[in-house]
Design a protein around this motif. Structure first.
Motif, PDB file in Angstrom:
ATOM      1  N   GLY A  30       0.795  -1.228   0.000  1.00 50.57           N
ATOM      2  CA  GLY A  30       0.000   0.000   0.000  1.00 50.57           C
ATOM      3  C   GLY A  30       0.823   1.272   0.000  1.00 50.57           C
ATOM      4  N   PHE A  31       2.058   1.214  -0.496  1.00 51.82           N
ATOM      5  CA  PHE A  31       2.940   2.382  -0.462  1.00 51.82           C
ATOM      6  C   PHE A  31       2.326   3.559  -1.207  1.00 51.82           C
ATOM      7  N   MET A  32       2.308   4.710  -0.546  1.00 52.65           N
ATOM      8  CA  MET A  32       1.733   5.905  -1.151  1.00 52.65           C
ATOM      9  C   MET A  32       2.438   7.184  -0.702  1.00 52.65           C
ATOM     10  N   LEU A  33       3.601   7.069  -0.122  1.00 49.70           N
ATOM     11  CA  LEU A  33       4.259   8.245   0.440  1.00 49.70           C
ATOM     12  C   LEU A  33       4.784   9.227  -0.601  1.00 49.70           C
ATOM     13  N   HIS A  34       4.863   8.821  -1.866  1.00 51.74           N
ATOM     14  CA  HIS A  34       5.325   9.732  -2.909  1.00 51.74           C
ATOM     15  C   HIS A  34       4.171  10.324  -3.710  1.00 51.74           C
ATOM     16  N   ASP A  35       2.938  10.100  -3.287  1.00 52.13           N
ATOM     17  CA  ASP A  35       1.787  10.602  -4.041  1.00 52.13           C
ATOM     18  C   ASP A  35       1.828  12.124  -4.219  1.00 52.13           C
ATOM     19  N   TRP A  36       2.405  12.845  -3.257  1.00 48.61           N
ATOM     20  CA  TRP A  36       2.494  14.305  -3.346  1.00 48.61           C
ATOM     21  C   TRP A  36       3.248  14.743  -4.607  1.00 48.61           C
ATOM     22  N   ALA A  37       4.127  13.877  -5.097  1.00 50.35           N
ATOM     23  CA  ALA A  37       4.992  14.227  -6.232  1.00 50.35           C
ATOM     24  C   ALA A  37       4.461  13.740  -7.570  1.00 50.35           C
ATOM     25  N   LEU A  38       3.340  13.017  -7.557  1.00 47.58           N
ATOM     26  CA  LEU A  38       2.848  12.393  -8.784  1.00 47.58           C
ATOM     27  C   LEU A  38       1.666  13.136  -9.389  1.00 47.58           C
ATOM     28  N   HIS A 151       9.508  15.248   3.504  1.00 43.77           N
ATOM     29  CA  HIS A 151       8.174  15.481   2.965  1.00 43.77           C
ATOM     30  C   HIS A 151       7.245  14.728   3.916  1.00 43.77           C
ATOM     31  N   GLN A 152       6.709  15.447   4.908  1.00 42.21           N
ATOM     32  CA  GLN A 152       5.895  14.848   5.970  1.00 42.21           C
ATOM     33  C   GLN A 152       4.488  14.594   5.449  1.00 42.21           C
ATOM     34  N   ILE A 153       4.132  13.315   5.329  1.00 44.95           N
ATOM     35  CA  ILE A 153       2.860  12.911   4.759  1.00 44.95           C
ATOM     36  C   ILE A 153       1.838  12.754   5.884  1.00 44.95           C
ATOM     37  N   PRO A 154       0.626  13.301   5.728  1.00 46.29           N
ATOM     38  CA  PRO A 154      -0.374  13.214   6.794  1.00 46.29           C
ATOM     39  C   PRO A 154      -1.041  11.838   6.854  1.00 46.29           C
ATOM     40  N   VAL A 155      -0.268  10.860   7.312  1.00 45.52           N
ATOM     41  CA  VAL A 155      -0.775   9.496   7.486  1.00 45.52           C
ATOM     42  C   VAL A 155       0.017   8.832   8.609  1.00 45.52           C
ATOM     43  N   LEU A 156      -0.633   7.957   9.338  1.00 45.85           N
ATOM     44  CA  LEU A 156       0.027   7.123  10.338  1.00 45.85           C
ATOM     45  C   LEU A 156       0.045   5.697   9.797  1.00 45.85           C
ATOM     46  N   LEU A 157       1.215   5.178   9.480  1.00 44.21           N
ATOM     47  CA  LEU A 157       1.310   3.830   8.915  1.00 44.21           C
ATOM     48  C   LEU A 157       1.256   2.745   9.986  1.00 44.21           C
ATOM     49  N   GLY A 158       1.785   3.034  11.167  1.00 45.07           N
ATOM     50  CA  GLY A 158       1.723   2.074  12.257  1.00 45.07           C
ATOM     51  C   GLY A 158       2.753   0.962  12.213  1.00 45.07           C
ATOM     52  N   GLU A 159       3.307   0.695  11.044  1.00 41.82           N
ATOM     53  CA  GLU A 159       4.350  -0.321  10.926  1.00 41.82           C
ATOM     54  C   GLU A 159       5.087  -0.124   9.606  1.00 41.82           C
ATOM     55  N   GLY A 160       6.245  -0.775   9.525  1.00 42.64           N
ATOM     56  CA  GLY A 160       7.051  -0.668   8.325  1.00 42.64           C
ATOM     57  C   GLY A 160       8.501  -0.396   8.655  1.00 42.64           C
ATOM     58  N   ARG A 161       9.161   0.391   7.816  1.00 43.95           N
ATOM     59  CA  ARG A 161      10.577   0.734   7.994  1.00 43.95           C
ATOM     60  C   ARG A 161      10.683   2.203   8.404  1.00 43.95           C
ATOM     61  N   ASP A 180       3.870  24.213   3.413  1.00 41.78           N
ATOM     62  CA  ASP A 180       2.727  23.378   3.772  1.00 41.78           C
ATOM     63  C   ASP A 180       1.769  23.270   2.596  1.00 41.78           C
ATOM     64  N   THR A 181       1.400  22.039   2.255  1.00 41.68           N
ATOM     65  CA  THR A 181       0.425  21.788   1.198  1.00 41.68           C
ATOM     66  C   THR A 181      -0.573  20.757   1.721  1.00 41.68           C
ATOM     67  N   PRO A 182      -1.702  20.583   1.055  1.00 42.73           N
ATOM     68  CA  PRO A 182      -2.648  19.553   1.504  1.00 42.73           C
ATOM     69  C   PRO A 182      -2.079  18.126   1.437  1.00 42.73           C
ATOM     70  N   GLU A 183      -1.139  17.877   0.529  1.00 44.10           N
ATOM     71  CA  GLU A 183      -0.580  16.534   0.355  1.00 44.10           C
ATOM     72  C   GLU A 183       0.575  16.232   1.292  1.00 44.10           C
ATOM     73  N   ALA A 184       1.322  17.266   1.696  1.00 38.78           N
ATOM     74  CA  ALA A 184       2.513  17.065   2.525  1.00 38.78           C
ATOM     75  C   ALA A 184       2.992  18.400   3.070  1.00 38.78           C
ATOM     76  N   THR A 185       3.709  18.317   4.187  1.00 42.39           N
ATOM     77  CA  THR A 185       4.436  19.477   4.702  1.00 42.39           C
ATOM     78  C   THR A 185       5.907  19.206   4.421  1.00 42.39           C
ATOM     79  N   HIS A 186       6.519  20.091   3.662  1.00 43.60           N
ATOM     80  CA  HIS A 186       7.906  19.923   3.211  1.00 43.60           C
ATOM     81  C   HIS A 186       8.792  20.757   4.136  1.00 43.60           C
ATOM     82  N   ILE A 187       9.626  20.080   4.901  1.00 46.75           N
ATOM     83  CA  ILE A 187      10.470  20.754   5.885  1.00 46.75           C
ATOM     84  C   ILE A 187      11.928  20.477   5.564  1.00 46.75           C
ATOM     85  N   ARG A 188      12.694  21.539   5.447  1.00 49.20           N
ATOM     86  CA  ARG A 188      14.133  21.392   5.203  1.00 49.20           C
ATOM     87  C   ARG A 188      14.872  21.848   6.452  1.00 49.20           C
TER      88      ARG A 188
END
Length: 193
Positions: A30-38, A151-161, A180-188
Motif C-alpha cells: 500500500g505504499f503511497m508516500l510519494h503521491d504528493w509528487a505524482l 516530505h511529511q505525509i499526513p498518514v500514520l502507517l503504524g508499521e514498516g521501515r 505546507d500543502t494539503p498533500e505534505a508538509t515539506h520541511i528542510r
C-alpha cells in the motif's frame, strides 16, 4: 561547495516504507508516500510546487544510497531520474556482477565518510542527493550529512521501515524552510554541528 541532502517522504509516525518492503515490493504494501509528487497519470510532476521540489532533487550532482535501496530500485537502471549523474552505493560487500551494466554506479565498501567524499567530489558545486534510512543514519553518525529535506505525509502507517530507527545520540536541527500543502508538509533542516 557541495551540500549533502537527505531527501525522504515520511509518514507522521516516522515510516519511509510500509510492511513487507522488499525487492519486488519497494515501499511495502500500500505504499503511497510519494503521491504528493505524482501527477494524475502517475508520472512525476513537472510544474507547480511539487515540480520545483523535484527539480531540486534532479539538480543534484551525485546520488548516495545504501545497497538495499539501490537494489530495490534496480540501481535506477544506472541513470537516476534520467540525469546521467554518478550513483554511489554504500555497501559492506562488492556489487553483484550485473551492476557492471551500469557504468555510473560505484559501490563504496570502505565506509560512509569515503562514500560521501567521493559523491561530493563528483557533484562539484552541486548537491549530493542522499537516499535511504541506513545511509542517513550512518551519515549523521559520521558527521557527513549536511541537511535533511522531509516530505511529511499526513498518514500514520503504524508499521514498516522507520527513517531514524537508531541514532547514536541526540541531533540538533535548524529549520531552513517549511512549505505546507494539503498533500505534505515539506520541511528542510540544516544539521547543527
Amino acid at each position: 561547495m557541495s551540500v549533502s541532502v537527505l531527501d525522504m517522504s515520511v509518514s507522521l509516525d516516522g515510516y519511509i516504507a510500509g510492511p513487507n518492503d522488499k525487492p519486488g515490493n519497494p515501499g511495502g504494501d500500500g505504499f503511497m508516500l510519494h503521491d504528493w509528487a505524482l501527477a494524475p497519470d502517475g508520472q512525476f510532476r513537472q510544474s507547480g510546487l511539487a515540480g520545483e521540489l523535484l527539480g531540486e532533487i534532479e539538480a543534484a550532482g551525485a546520488v548516495l544510497s545504501g545497497r538495499r535501496t539501490a537494489e530495490q530500485a534496480d540501481h535506477w537502471a544506472g541513470n537516476h531520474h534520467g540525469e546521467g549523474i554518478p550513483i554511489f552505493v554504500l555497501s559492506h560487500r562488492p556489487p553483484d556482477p550485473s551492476v557492471a551494466n551500469y557504468p555510473l554506479v560505484t559501490y563504496v565498501t570502505d565506509g560512509i565518510a569515503s562514500a560521501m567524499a567521493q559523491a561530493k567530489a563528483a557533484a562539484g558545486d552541486r548537491n549530493v542527493h542522499v537516499i535511504g534510512a541506513y545511509t542517513a543514519q550512518r551519515a549523521i553518525e559520521a558527521g557527513v550529512l549536511d541537511e535533511v529535506q522531509i516530505h511529511q505525509i499526513p498518514v500514520l502507517l503504524g508499521e514498516g521501515r522507520r527513517l531514524f530507527d537508531v541514532l547514536p545520540s541526540r541531533v540538533e536541527l535548524e529549520i531552513v524552510r517549511v512549505i505546507d500543502t494539503p498533500e505534505a508538509t515539506h520541511i528542510r533542516y540544516r544539521i547543527r554541528r
